[in-house]
Design an enzyme around this catalytic site. Structure first.
Site, mmCIF file in Angstrom:
data_model
loop_
_atom_site.group_PDB
_atom_site.id
_atom_site.type_symbol
_atom_site.label_atom_id
_atom_site.label_comp_id
_atom_site.label_asym_id
_atom_site.label_seq_id
_atom_site.Cartn_x
_atom_site.Cartn_y
_atom_site.Cartn_z
ATOM 1 N N GLU A 178 32.155 32.751 28.324
ATOM 2 C CA GLU A 178 31.641 34.001 27.756
ATOM 3 C C GLU A 178 31.273 34.998 28.857
ATOM 4 O O GLU A 178 31.312 36.210 28.647
ATOM 5 C CB GLU A 178 30.393 33.742 26.890
ATOM 6 N N LYS B 32 27.700 25.492 35.266
ATOM 7 C CA LYS B 32 26.936 26.364 34.360
ATOM 8 C C LYS B 32 27.790 26.951 33.228
ATOM 9 O O LYS B 32 27.275 27.605 32.343
ATOM 10 C CB LYS B 32 26.270 27.496 35.142
ATOM 11 N N PHE C 232 38.223 32.935 20.497
ATOM 12 C CA PHE C 232 37.203 33.899 20.930
ATOM 13 C C PHE C 232 35.974 33.912 20.040
ATOM 14 O O PHE C 232 35.276 34.921 19.950
ATOM 15 C CB PHE C 232 37.776 35.319 21.005
ATOM 16 N N VAL D 195 31.611 28.983 32.136
ATOM 17 C CA VAL D 195 32.221 30.236 32.563
ATOM 18 C C VAL D 195 32.548 31.179 31.414
ATOM 19 O O VAL D 195 32.288 32.377 31.479
ATOM 20 C CB VAL D 195 33.573 29.971 33.285
ATOM 21 N N GLY E 81 41.515 27.492 25.110
ATOM 22 C CA GLY E 81 42.150 28.247 26.179
ATOM 23 C C GLY E 81 41.495 28.135 27.543
ATOM 24 O O GLY E 81 42.155 28.337 28.563
ATOM 25 N N GLN F 213 39.810 32.207 33.399
ATOM 26 C CA GLN F 213 38.836 32.571 32.371
ATOM 27 C C GLN F 213 38.200 33.915 32.697
ATOM 28 O O GLN F 213 37.994 34.742 31.819
ATOM 29 C CB GLN F 213 37.737 31.525 32.283
ATOM 30 N N PRO G 34 38.946 25.847 40.277
ATOM 31 C CA PRO G 34 38.960 27.280 40.615
ATOM 32 C C PRO G 34 40.109 28.045 39.955
ATOM 33 O O PRO G 34 39.978 29.248 39.711
ATOM 34 C CB PRO G 34 39.103 27.294 42.145
ATOM 35 N N LYS G 35 41.177 27.355 39.623
ATOM 36 C CA LYS G 35 42.313 28.051 39.013
ATOM 37 C C LYS G 35 42.001 28.431 37.554
ATOM 38 O O LYS G 35 42.165 29.585 37.152
ATOM 39 C CB LYS G 35 43.556 27.164 39.063
ATOM 40 N N THR G 36 41.522 27.459 36.764
ATOM 41 C CA THR G 36 41.234 27.776 35.366
ATOM 42 C C THR G 36 39.984 28.657 35.256
ATOM 43 O O THR G 36 39.897 29.498 34.359
ATOM 44 C CB THR G 36 41.070 26.493 34.515
HETATM 45 MO MO1 MOS Z 1 32.450 31.909 21.810
HETATM 46 S S1 MOS Z 1 32.203 33.831 21.022
HETATM 47 O O1 MOS Z 1 30.979 31.095 21.314
HETATM 48 O O2 MOS Z 1 33.732 31.241 20.942
#
Ligand code: MOS
Length: 743
Positions: free
Chosen positions: A710, A706, A246, A708, A473, A643, A637-639
């Protein structure tokens, strides 16, 4: 040349690394078995500012199994060479924390010593016996907005300016017939990935190998090369799996240096694993931020003034700043916009990007204020946003490379059943619970960086793709495999993607949602180069099936080649064997072009949340969330869905649960554990759904994606807060929204 038709891209392929992860075969940084490895335990400062007066390590040294105790008194001096340019993931000014290079203390929890022993238990026990005395100085531990300072020029250049102004926002606000103005607070929050941060360091003479949890192996190598003053080529960083991060693993934190330093002193490989408690002072956090928002509008809802000011915390040794005010500047059309950004230096470890850094924070205040304006106008919140739809990026004065946000509002509202909302707060109830519907806009800028990849096609008809990327992830292993499979005309099962090693071609940071647009386009390029080379070789082979054919007459598909306009498929296997080649390799690079100067690129979304609030207890349940997103082309579409709903889970934390409890007396987080720092658990999460509108952004990059990641958290926390207002009639501007604040 004819490019194979897309087959895997767009399919909901299950994670290709899934079986390895669930069977325990995926090897994380801390799981590498390095012969002769010793274990380290840190001793951390217990005061927020001052200097170490003395360290008594006698008792620790006597513990059986202990090899070395390293402190600033006996540590080798490290060069800490300055970089020509700071990596974009580092703080843009100030001094990186230098470990064991002097007695100075900048924050409570700073490493002051490390004990290295045969076993972890011996190291931890010995570390507990180290006695440190301090010369304390008065520390800055209060979040005091009067101490706010404008960010330095480094941050100004990096797009975090102290002030911006368009038109005359103050005059327009004063003259506006309808206005709202309020202060919003968001506390310090911590990443808290399940996998802790671990580094194993091994020296073979002058060559250093690091097994590290990182979102960017190349930056790890670069930073440690500068810290130790050694060539980058003599460092290898290995990081094939990351168990969530993260943003916490974007930077190379001091414990990586500790591992390398301790291994050098001990003469054996050393493993440093941070404890949960230590993560709270070692790997950054989302900074405590206070914002003031003032919005002015005509009676029909047209925005006439946007003023947004933010105060964020930073450390005393570095200046970390965020793009908190970007949403104020470009989410809606408005001729008069003013922003102001200030930083408050505190004796704390440095903050860093976390889940939608800056943007999620800025939107939290901005989208709550928009909801307050909708209430003041007596207008539907979706209607207000459509009224002020931004047809261009007004701050950069550039057209969007693509924007399907109107469609997001439409299909999101429809799927959610927004039309069933009765506008009056406290007007909807079921089973004694107050029901609230809230919404907000989501947006996160789309970025892209230089990347390289290597594609290898083997004579057994399988392919291997390599790039020094990361997958913390989001599903990069899978989406890149899909991209490569289509680019080579192979089934997904025949393609393997490897990442996370500095021996592989360069990849940019795995953050800011840039990976697919950057690495994906490089992988496509590598596959294209490979097929071009193969095409040249087979057409030049006088004994082959495609002798003397022109490139245009050769078509690649279904794991081989055919003569254009008909003919039999000749498989890669047959082709390579016929050529007596066991493999063919293609290298590809990709980089953004001028489109970043002529267009503004952004992923968008519309988020709708329903909460149920117990009127007697003040407890809030997020009953369901629907997000509709414009993320460009959807590779998987699943991953992508995963996310987005993962981001929603994070946002439930941001809205209702997460906060570091800061003790001003000692400058430390009191709830530095997962028992008292609350994150959403299964019982907090009910129905979450994410929809994707038809979109493709070929201006932004050839893949049309584009990004996904963040985006998933952006706009969700204010949607929840707005739903809480609708349910209860209470506007809580101090996040998280705790039961006691509602009672
Ligand atoms: Mo994201 S907060 O750039 O890992």
């Amino acid at each position: 040349m004819n490019v194979p038709l897309a087959k895997a891209v767009g399919q909901p392929v299950s994670r290709v690394d899934g079986p390895r992860k669930v069977t325990g075969h995926a090897r994380y940084a801390g799981e590498f078995d390095v012969p002769g490895m010793l274990h380290a335990a840190l001793v951390l400062s217990t005061v927020p500012k001052g200097a170490v007066a003395a360290i008594d390590g006698e008792a620790a040294r006597q513990v059986p199994g202990v090899h070395v105790l390293v402190t600033h008194e006996n540590a080798p001096r490290l060069p800490y060479r300055r970089m020509a340019q700071r990596p974009q993931v580092d703080a843009q000014s100030g001094d990186q924390l230098q470990v064991f290079q002097g007695p100075e203390i900048h924050f409570n929890g700073q490493p002051v010593a490390v004990v290295v022993a045969e076993t972890l238990e011996q190291a931890v026990h010995a570390a507990s016996l180290v006695t440190v005395t301090y010369e304390e100085e008065e520390a800055s531990t209060t979040f005091d907005i009067d101490r706010g300072k404008p960010p330095s020029s480094g941050n100004e250049k990096a797009g975090r300016p102290a002030e911006t102004s368009m038109g005359d926002a103050d005059a327009a606000f004063a003259a506006a017939p309808v206005k709202v103005e309020a202060i919003y607070t968001q506390p310090r929050e911590h990443h808290n990935a399940i996998e802790p941060h671990v580094t194993i360091a091994r020296w073979d003479g002058d060559v250093l190998t690091l097994y590290d949890k990182t979102q960017w192996v190349d930056n790890d190598r670069k930073e440690i090369a500068h810290v130790f003053g050694i060539p980058e080529e003599s460092i290898r960083v290995v990081s094939p799996f990351v168990g969530g991060a993260f943003g916490s693993a974007l930077r190379t934190w001091p414990h990586v240096t500790v591992a390398a330093l301790a291994a050098k002193v001990a003469g054996r490989p050393v493993r440093v694993e941070l404890t949960r408690r230590e993560l709270y002072t070692s790997v950054g956090f989302r900074p405590h931020t206070v914002q003031r928002v003032a919005l002015g509008a005509e009676r029909d809802g047209t925005l006439t003034a946007i003023i947004q000011e933010a105060w964020g915390q930073t450390s005393a040794y570095e200046e970390y700043a965020e793009v908190t005010l970007d949403p104020a500047r470009n989410t809606y059309a408005c001729p008069n916009v003013r922003t102001r950004y200030r930083l408050i230096e505190m004796n704390t470890n440095s903050p860093c990007p976390m889940r939608g850094p800056g943007v999620a924070t800025g939107l939290l205040a901005h989208e709550t204020a928009m909801d307050e304006l909708a209430v003041a106008l007596g207008m539907d919140p979706v209607e207000l946003r459509l009224r002020n739809y931004a047809e261009k990026d007004q701050h950069k004065d550039l057209p969007w490379s693509s924007k399907a946000l109107r469609e997001c509002y439409r299909i999101g509202a429809e799927r959610f059943g927004w039309s069933g909302r009765q506008p009056e707060p406290r007007s909807m109830r079921e089973d004694g619970q107050l029901i609230g519907f809230g919404m907000a806009t989501a947006a996160y800028p789309a970025h892209r960086s230089e990347a390289s990849a290597e594609a290898t096609l083997f004579s057994d008809g399988t392919a291997l793709i390599r790039s020094a990327a990361s997958d913390m992830g989001p599903g990069t292993y899978t989406s890149i495999t899909q991209v490569a499979a289509d680019a080579l005309g192979l089934p997904v099962e025949a393609v393997r993607f490897e990442l996370g090693d500095t021996d592989m071609p360069f990849a940019p940071v795995h953050g800011g949602s840039i990976t697919l647009a950057s690495v994906g386009t490089a992988v496509e390029a590598a596959c294209r180069v490979l097929l071009e080379d193969l095409s040249n070789v087979v057409r030049a082979d006088p004994d082959g099936p495609f002798a003397n054919l022109s490139a245009d007459d050769l078509e690649w598909r279904d794991g081989g080649a055919v003569r254009r306009g008909g003919g039999e498929l000749v498989t890669f296997e047959t082709l390579l064997r016929g050529l007596r080649l066991d493999r063919i390799v293609g290298q590809g690079d990709s980089a953004p072009g001028d489109e970043s100067k002529t267009y503004s690129s952004c992923a968008f979304g519309a988020v709708f949340a329903e909460v149920r609030v117990d009127p007697d207890l003040g407890t809030v349940r997020v009953h369901r969330i629907v997000g509709a997103y414009d993320i460009g082309r959807v590779v998987n579409p699943k991953t992508a869905h995963s996310q987005c709903i993962g981001g929603m889970v994070g946002a439930i934390g941001m809205a209702l649960l997460e906060q570091a409890e800061w003790d001003e007396r000692f400058g430390r987080v009191m709830n530095g554990n997962l028992a008292e720092y609350l994150v959403p658990v299964c019982a907090d999460v009910r129905e979450l759904d994410a929809l994707f509108v038809e979109s493709e952004d070929r201006i932004f990059n050839p893949l049309g994606v584009k990004g996904v990641a963040e985006l998933g958290i952006c706009g969700v926390a204010p949607a929840i807060g707005n739903a809480v207002y609708h349910a209860t009639g209470r506007r809580i501007r101090d996040f998280p929204i705790l039961p006691e604040k509602l009672l």
